[in-house]
Design an enzyme around this catalytic site. Structure first.
Site, short mmCIF file in Angstrom:
data_model
loop_
_atom_site.label_atom_id
_atom_site.label_comp_id
_atom_site.label_asym_id
_atom_site.label_seq_id
_atom_site.Cartn_x
_atom_site.Cartn_y
_atom_site.Cartn_z
N SER A 1 0.82 -1.09 -0.15
CA SER A 1 -0.07 0.46 -0.20
C SER A 1 0.67 1.15 0.01
O SER A 1 0.36 2.67 -0.52
CB SER A 1 -1.04 -0.07 1.12
OG SER A 1 -0.34 -0.26 2.42
N HIS B 1 -4.91 -2.71 -3.31
CA HIS B 1 -5.12 -2.22 -4.24
C HIS B 1 -4.30 -2.72 -5.26
O HIS B 1 -4.11 -1.93 -6.33
CB HIS B 1 -2.79 -1.81 -3.66
CG HIS B 1 -3.29 -0.42 -2.77
ND1 HIS B 1 -3.87 0.93 -2.67
CD2 HIS B 1 -3.37 -0.94 -1.27
CE1 HIS B 1 -4.57 1.44 -0.93
NE2 HIS B 1 -3.39 0.61 -0.56
N LYS C 1 -11.51 0.44 -2.26
CA LYS C 1 -10.54 1.57 -3.36
C LYS C 1 -11.19 1.82 -4.68
O LYS C 1 -11.49 2.58 -5.07
CB LYS C 1 -9.19 1.38 -3.12
CG LYS C 1 -8.87 0.74 -1.36
CD LYS C 1 -7.16 0.43 -0.80
CE LYS C 1 -6.99 0.06 -0.02
NZ LYS C 1 -7.64 1.47 1.48
C1 LIG Z 1 -4.05 -3.26 1.86
C2 LIG Z 1 -4.39 -2.88 2.92
N1 LIG Z 1 -5.86 -3.83 3.57
C3 LIG Z 1 -6.62 -3.62 3.59
C4 LIG Z 1 -6.69 -2.27 3.90
C5 LIG Z 1 -8.45 -2.14 4.62
O1 LIG Z 1 -9.45 -2.17 4.07
P1 LIG Z 1 -10.55 -0.64 4.54
O2 LIG Z 1 -10.49 0.44 4.33
O3 LIG Z 1 -11.92 -1.70 3.73
O4 LIG Z 1 -10.73 -1.46 5.69
C6 LIG Z 1 -5.96 -1.33 3.31
C7 LIG Z 1 -6.92 -0.27 3.57
O5 LIG Z 1 -7.55 0.61 3.99
C8 LIG Z 1 -5.09 -1.25 2.60
O6 LIG Z 1 -4.16 -1.17 2.16
#
Ligand SMILES: Cc1ncc(COP(=O)(O)O)c(C=O)c1O
Length: 383
Positions: free
Chosen positions: A181, A209, A239
Site C-alpha cells: 500500500s 490495491h 479503493k
Molecule cells: C493493503 C490494505 N489492506 C487492507 C486495508 C483496509 O481496508 P479497508 O479500508 O476496507 O478497511 C487497506 C487500506 O485501507 C490496505 O491498504
C-alpha cells in the site's frame, strides 16, 4: 483535570513534538479534485483508482438499492442482515478471482482481523512480510500464533524461517499484501505460492490495491499473465471498487468456515444494501472495460518515467524523502501549486522513510501529471 485527560494530553503533546499528531481535514471530493480549507486541489492521495466513487452507474445502483431495501442491513448477516444483493456480489467476486466462493465482510480491516484468527491459533506459525498492512499485523496478533516477519519481498528469508520453524507448528500461513500500500510494488506471489506448497502452508494475499488496477483488473494474482495459485485472496471494496467493504475469495469449504466461525463476520452488522449494489455495478464496469482499468498504471508509469524512478507495478508511486519535516514541507509546496499529495509518516511507514505517496487514477489529465513531475523534479530535494 481527570487522569484520563492528563493521559490523553501527555500522549498528544509527545506526538506533537515529533510532528506526528494527526488531525482529519474536512475534504469535499469532486471527481479527481479535493476541496479543503477553501482550496480546490488535484488529488493524488485518493485510492479511488478508477474514479468510481462518484460514477453515475454506481450512484444509480446505490439509490435503487436504497429505495428497495433501505439504508441499513438492520442486523448481522447471520441474523437478518443478509439482504439479496450479497449473494450476487459474492458470486461476482468469486468469478473475478476464479475461486469457488467468496465472502463479503464489513471492511478490509475487519476481513483481515477476522480471517487470520479463523485459520491460525496459538499453536500455529504465521509468516508476514515486514511491510504488510497494519490490519494484517493486527489479525496475526489476534490469532495468538507465533508470528515471524520476513524481510520485504525476500522469499529466501521466508524460506529460511519456514525451514527453521514450520516443523514446530501444526499449521503454517504466509500473509502478504499483493500490492504494497505504501510502496506500490507487487509481492512475489508465484514464489511465495511455491514456498507455501512445499511446506504445506497456506498463502493469503491482500489485494486491496490490486483489484481493478493490475492483472486486467482482476488483481495481483493475475498480474504477470498466468494466474498464480493463491488459495486465500482477500481484498477491499473501498479503493478501485469505489465503495466500502472487504472480501475473501477462496474454496467453498474455507468460505463456509468463515461464515460459521469468523468473529468479525458474525458479530458485526451487514453492509448497507446501497454499498453492496454499488460494488456490483463497479465490477460490471471493470469487467466490461479492462482498457479503462489499465489507465491508472499507465499514468503512474508516465509519471515515474518523467521522474527517473523505477517502473511502477501498480498505481502507487512512492517518493521517499526520509524525515517527517522534509515530507511535510514537500507536501505543502505541492499544495501551494494546487496538488494534494498527503505526507505519509511513521507509524504508517518505518522510521526514516517518510514519503510522498502518489496514487494515480484513470482520469488524471496527462498534462497535469507532467506539470506535477516537473515541480517535484525541480523543487523537491530527494534523499
Ligand atoms: C493493503 C490494505 N489492506 C487492507 C486495508 C483496509 O481496508 P479497508 O479500508 O476496507 O478497511 C487497506 C487500506 O485501507 C490496505 O491498504
Amino acid at each position: 483535570m481527570r487522569s484520563l485527560d492528563v493521559f490523553a494530553w501527555d500522549k498528544l503533546s509527545a506526538l506533537e513534538q515529533q510532528r506526528l499528531r494527526r488531525t482529519p481535514v474536512v475534504t469535499e471530493r469532486q471527481g479527481i479534485y479535493a476541496e479543503r480549507n477553501g482550496r480546490r486541489l488535484l488529488s493524488f492521495s485518493c485510492n479511488d483508482y478508477l474514479n468510481l466513487t462518484q460514477h453515475p452507474a454506481l450512484i444509480e445502483a446505490a439509490m435503487e438499492a436504497t429505495r428497495r431495501y433501505g439504508v441499513g442491513a438492520g442486523a448481522s448477516r447471520l441474523v437478518t442482515g443478509n439482504h439479496p444483493l450479497y449473494a450476487e456480489l459474492e458470486s461476482r467476486l468469486a468469478r473475478v478471482k476464479a475461486t469457488e466462493a467468496a465472502c463479503v465482510f464489513g471492511s478490509g480491516y475487519l476481513a483481515n482481523t477476522g480471517i487470520i484468527p479463523s485459520l491460525a491459533g496459538p499453536d500455529d506459525l504465521i509468516l508476514v512480510d515486514e511491510l504488510s498492512h497494519a490490519c494484517i499485523n493486527a489479525g496475526a496478533k489476534l490469532s495468538g500464533a507465533s508470528v515471524r516477519r520476513y524481510r520485504h519481498c525476500d522469499v529466501e528469508h521466508a524460506e529460511a524461517l519456514m525451514t527453521a520453524h514450520r516443523v514446530n507448528h501444526p499449521r503454517g500461513l504466509i500473509v502478504t499484501d499483493g500490492v504494497f500500500s505504501m510502496d506500490g510494488d507487487l509481492a512475489p506471489l508465484r514464489e511465495l505460492s511455491e514456498l507455501a506448497q512445499r511446506f504445506d502452508a497456506w498463502l493469503l494475499a491482500d489485494d486491496a490495491h490490486g483489484l481493478g488496477v493490475v492483472g486486467g483488473g482482476r488483481g495481483s494474482a493475475f498480474a504477470n499473465g498466468k494466474a498464480v495459485d493463491v488459495p486465500l485472496q482477500m481484498g477491499t471494496l473501498s479503493k478501485a471498487i469505489g465503495g466500502y467493504g472487504g472480501y475473501l475469495c477462496a474454496s467453498q469449504a474455507v468460505i463456509d468456515l468463515m461464515r460459521t466461525r469468523t468473529r468479525t463476520f458474525i458479530y458485526s452488522t451487514g453492509l448497507p444494501p446501497p454499498v453492496v449494489a454499488a460494488a456490483i455495478a463497479a465490477i460490471d464496469l471493470i469487467e466490461r472495460d479492462p482498457a479503462y482499468a489499465a489507465e491508472p498504471l499507465r499514468k503512474a508509469r508516465n509519471f515515474a518515467g518523467a521522474m527517473n524512478l523505477p517502473e511502477p507495478q501498480s498505481a502507487i508511486v512512492p517518493l521517499i524523502l526520509g524525515e517527517t519535516d522534509a515530507v511535510l514541507a514537500a507536501s505543502q509546496l505541492l499544495e501551494d501549486e494546487g496538488f494534494l499529495v498527503v505526507a505519509i509518516r511513521p507509524p504508517t511507514v518505518p522510521q526514516g522513510t517518510a514519503r510522498l505517496r502518489f496514487a494515480f487514477t484513470a482520469q488524471h489529465p496527462d498534462t497535469e501529471i507532467e506539470r506535477l513531475s516537473e515541480i517535484v523534479r525541480s523543487r523537491v530535494s530527494r534523499r
